[in-house]
Design a protein around this motif. Structure first.
Motif, short mmCIF file in Angstrom:
data_model
loop_
_atom_site.label_atom_id
_atom_site.label_comp_id
_atom_site.label_asym_id
_atom_site.label_seq_id
_atom_site.Cartn_x
_atom_site.Cartn_y
_atom_site.Cartn_z
N ILE A 11 0.87 -1.18 0.00
CA ILE A 11 0.00 0.00 0.00
C ILE A 11 0.91 1.23 0.00
O ILE A 11 1.65 1.47 0.96
N GLY A 14 5.24 5.14 -3.46
CA GLY A 14 6.35 6.09 -3.46
C GLY A 14 7.66 5.32 -3.55
O GLY A 14 7.67 4.12 -3.87
N CYS A 34 -0.86 -0.80 -4.54
CA CYS A 34 -2.02 0.10 -4.55
C CYS A 34 -1.53 1.50 -4.21
O CYS A 34 -0.90 1.70 -3.16
N ASP A 35 -1.80 2.45 -5.07
CA ASP A 35 -1.27 3.80 -4.81
C ASP A 35 -2.29 4.88 -5.13
O ASP A 35 -2.83 4.94 -6.23
N ALA A 36 -2.49 5.75 -4.16
CA ALA A 36 -3.45 6.85 -4.32
C ALA A 36 -2.85 8.03 -5.08
O ALA A 36 -3.56 8.99 -5.40
N ASN A 41 6.33 14.54 -1.70
CA ASN A 41 7.07 15.63 -2.36
C ASN A 41 6.34 16.17 -3.59
O ASN A 41 6.98 16.66 -4.52
N MET A 47 14.19 16.33 -7.06
CA MET A 47 14.51 15.47 -5.92
C MET A 47 16.03 15.36 -5.84
O MET A 47 16.67 14.95 -6.81
N GLU A 81 -7.21 4.48 -3.61
CA GLU A 81 -6.93 4.47 -2.17
C GLU A 81 -7.38 3.16 -1.53
O GLU A 81 -8.45 2.64 -1.87
N VAL A 82 -6.58 2.66 -0.63
CA VAL A 82 -7.00 1.53 0.20
C VAL A 82 -7.76 2.12 1.38
O VAL A 82 -7.24 2.96 2.11
N ALA A 111 3.37 1.37 3.08
CA ALA A 111 4.40 2.37 2.71
C ALA A 111 3.67 3.64 2.31
O ALA A 111 3.89 4.19 1.23
N GLY A 113 3.59 6.63 3.76
CA GLY A 113 4.23 7.93 3.95
C GLY A 113 3.55 8.83 4.97
O GLY A 113 2.70 8.39 5.76
N ASP A 116 2.97 16.68 5.34
CA ASP A 116 3.52 17.84 6.04
C ASP A 116 2.40 18.78 6.45
O ASP A 116 1.40 18.91 5.74
N TRP A 128 5.85 27.04 -1.26
CA TRP A 128 6.09 25.68 -0.76
C TRP A 128 6.68 24.79 -1.86
O TRP A 128 6.14 24.69 -2.96
N CYS A 138 17.66 18.01 1.61
CA CYS A 138 17.08 17.97 0.25
C CYS A 138 17.40 19.24 -0.52
O CYS A 138 17.66 19.20 -1.71
N ASP A 139 17.34 20.40 0.16
CA ASP A 139 17.40 21.67 -0.57
C ASP A 139 18.45 22.65 -0.04
O ASP A 139 18.54 23.77 -0.54
N ILE A 280 15.96 8.13 -0.71
CA ILE A 280 16.83 6.97 -0.90
C ILE A 280 16.78 6.05 0.32
O ILE A 280 16.91 4.82 0.20
C1 LIG Z 1 8.61 19.52 -0.62
C2 LIG Z 1 9.40 18.27 -0.38
C3 LIG Z 1 10.60 18.09 -1.04
C4 LIG Z 1 11.35 16.95 -0.81
N1 LIG Z 1 12.54 16.82 -1.46
C5 LIG Z 1 13.28 15.72 -1.26
C6 LIG Z 1 14.54 15.58 -1.91
O1 LIG Z 1 14.99 16.47 -2.64
N2 LIG Z 1 15.26 14.46 -1.67
C7 LIG Z 1 14.80 13.47 -0.83
O2 LIG Z 1 15.49 12.48 -0.66
N3 LIG Z 1 13.61 13.58 -0.21
C8 LIG Z 1 12.84 14.67 -0.41
N4 LIG Z 1 11.65 14.80 0.25
C9 LIG Z 1 11.21 13.70 1.11
C10 LIG Z 1 10.60 12.59 0.23
O3 LIG Z 1 9.44 13.11 -0.39
C11 LIG Z 1 10.25 11.39 1.10
O4 LIG Z 1 11.40 10.93 1.78
C12 LIG Z 1 9.72 10.23 0.24
O5 LIG Z 1 8.67 10.65 -0.59
C13 LIG Z 1 9.22 9.12 1.16
O6 LIG Z 1 8.80 8.05 0.39
P1 LIG Z 1 7.60 7.11 0.88
O7 LIG Z 1 7.54 6.03 -0.15
O8 LIG Z 1 7.77 6.75 2.30
O9 LIG Z 1 6.29 8.03 0.84
P2 LIG Z 1 5.61 8.87 -0.34
O10 LIG Z 1 6.58 9.22 -1.39
O11 LIG Z 1 4.87 9.97 0.33
O12 LIG Z 1 4.58 7.84 -0.99
C14 LIG Z 1 3.48 7.35 -0.27
C15 LIG Z 1 2.41 6.98 -1.28
O13 LIG Z 1 1.37 6.27 -0.57
C16 LIG Z 1 0.13 6.70 -1.08
N5 LIG Z 1 -0.92 6.43 -0.09
C17 LIG Z 1 -1.11 6.99 1.13
N6 LIG Z 1 -2.19 6.45 1.74
C18 LIG Z 1 -2.69 5.52 0.86
C19 LIG Z 1 -3.80 4.63 0.90
N7 LIG Z 1 -4.61 4.56 1.96
N8 LIG Z 1 -4.03 3.85 -0.18
C20 LIG Z 1 -3.20 3.89 -1.28
N9 LIG Z 1 -2.13 4.71 -1.36
C21 LIG Z 1 -1.88 5.51 -0.30
C22 LIG Z 1 0.32 8.19 -1.34
O14 LIG Z 1 -0.67 8.67 -2.23
C23 LIG Z 1 1.74 8.20 -1.92
O15 LIG Z 1 1.72 8.07 -3.32
C24 LIG Z 1 10.89 15.95 0.08
C25 LIG Z 1 9.68 16.13 0.75
C26 LIG Z 1 8.95 17.28 0.54
C27 LIG Z 1 7.67 17.48 1.30
#
Ligand SMILES: Cc1cc2nc3c(=O)[nH]c(=O)nc-3n(C[C@H](O)[C@H](O)[C@H](O)COP(=O)(O)OP(=O)(O)OC[C@H]3O[C@@H](n4cnc5c(N)ncnc54)[C@H](O)[C@@H]3O)c2cc1C
Length: 329
Positions: A11, A14, A34-36, A41, A47, A81-82, A111, A113, A116, A128, A138-139, A280
């Motif tokens: 789930i 990302g 499954c991804d919403a 980010n 990135m 969405e789940v 997974a 996430g 913010d 933002w 990141c920045d 990463i």
């Molecule tokens: C503005 C900004 C800039 C950033 N820049 C950087 C950068 O330059 N370098 C870096 O390393 N990191 C950066 N980050 C951090 C980076 O975004 C996260 O570390 C990364 O996205 C985490 O990955 P993840 O797979 O845990 O979650 P996410 O990437 O948030 O993915 C989670 C996914 O789960 C889905 N989801 C949630 N609930 C459900 C559900 N119930 N059913 C189905 N799907 C669902 C969401 O829609 C999403 O697609 C940044 C963050 C922000 C806010």
């Protein structure tokens, strides 16, 4: 009619979920992702800090990942969405999708996430992801040596200001009212050349996504190229809580070896763990969870063939592993 059973439902698609899908796909596992489609980010144009992908737009990164995964016919995707997950009496998981269908899985990887919470500052939405940021790793590089503002009260503001000293020496800590900092903290800031401004903020000013100044209610206008903040993040979904997973003090899901949670058969990866919040690292956690999931599935099947007995294998979540995951400031 009996539901089709997936080896694993992931789930969240990302970096964490997609990386897990790749490893599990290569383990010949039948996987449903499954991804919403609302990654953390979404507002960022680039990135950074992801080896071989430094500076790519997040959507492009996702495109590369999906292209690679398309080679594995055993990895499937569902966009949506789940809405719920329940454990069945057979120790599998029934995953409810927002089109009212259900899917069944032997193992679950959450997974999803975090989200913010932007500080409540007029016009912050305009900047933002382009010149208002939450992560110096990141920045920060793009703003090295530049005049920047840090927004935050108390320890959070102080710690973000301290972190930013790695990238620039021109820092103003704006607490938007009383900072709540003790005299010794104020002295530490002053000795590090950080100006503490406790005036209330009227608005952020600039154009085309580029912050130019912080405007205070006192009438003062402070020229700044960027603002960094550190406010608490919230989980993107409540599915881990619903399944009964334990959480640690920082609000992340408590997990141990191979990102196994306290609930048998449930693994987590990515920002939901609230460890180092880089893409990463999320991808690495996804790969580690996939390793743990495949290991459990293989052992379960091997033992069942050997003994005829069906049992559930799940890595332990001991205190040492859980403590290792507690973020250090
Ligand atoms: C503005 C900004 C800039 C950033 N820049 C950087 C950068 O330059 N370098 C870096 O390393 N990191 C950066 N980050 C951090 C980076 O975004 C996260 O570390 C990364 O996205 C985490 O990955 P993840 O797979 O845990 O979650 P996410 O990437 O948030 O993915 C989670 C996914 O789960 C889905 N989801 C949630 N609930 C459900 C559900 N119930 N059913 C189905 N799907 C669902 C969401 O829609 C999403 O697609 C940044 C963050 C922000 C806010």
């Amino acid at each position: 009619m009996a539901l089709e059973q997936w080896d694993t439902i992931i789930i969240g698609g990302g970096p964490a979920g997609l990386s897990a899908a790749l490893v599990l796909g290569r383990c010949c596992r039948k996987v449903l992702v499954c991804d919403a489609g609302a990654p953390r980010n979404w507002a960022a144009h680039h990135m950074h800090g992801y080896l071989t992908r430094d500076g790519v737009p997040p959507a492009e990164f996702k495109g590369f990942a999906r292209q690679e995964l398309a080679q594995y016919g055993n990895v499937h995707f569902w966009e949506g969405e789940v809405t719920d997950v329940v454990r069945t009496p057979e120790n599998t998981f029934r995953v409810k999708l927002d089109d009212h269908r259900s899917e069944l899985a032997r193992k679950l990887l959450i997974a999803t996430g975090v989200k913010d919470q932007l500080p409540n500052l007029p016009r912050i939405d305009e900047f933002w992801g382009t010149s208002v940021h939450q992560c110096p790793y990141c920045d920060g590089w793009e703003l090295r040596g530049a005049p920047i503002a840090v927004y935050g009260k108390g320890r959070r503001g102080l710690e973000m200001a301290r972190a930013m000293t790695a990238w620039t020496s021109d820092i103003a800590l704006c607490s938007d009212g009383r900072s709540g900092l003790a005299e010794n903290d104020r002295e530490s800031l002053a000795r590090n050349g950080v100006e503490l401004i406790e005036d209330r903020i009227a608005e952020l000013d600039g154009g085309d996504g580029q912050l130019q100044a912080i405007v205070f209610k006192s009438g003062r206008r402070l020229a700044r190229n960027a603002l960094f903040f550190d406010t608490p993040v919230v989980p993107h979904s409540q599915l881990a809580r619903k399944l009964g997973c334990q959480f640690n003090r920082s609000g992340g899901v408590r997990c141990g070896k191979y990102e196994a949670t306290s609930v048998s058969g449930v693994f987590v990866a990515g920002n939901i763990i609230k460890d180092v919040q880089l893409a990463i690292v999320a991808a690495a956690e996804g790969a580690r969870a996939a390793f743990g999931i495949n290991r459990s599935l293989t052992r379960e099947d091997f033992d069942q063939r050997a003994t005829g007995v069906k049992r559930v294998e799940h890595p332990s979540v001991d205190d040492k592993d859980a403590a290792r995951r507690r973020p250090q400031s």
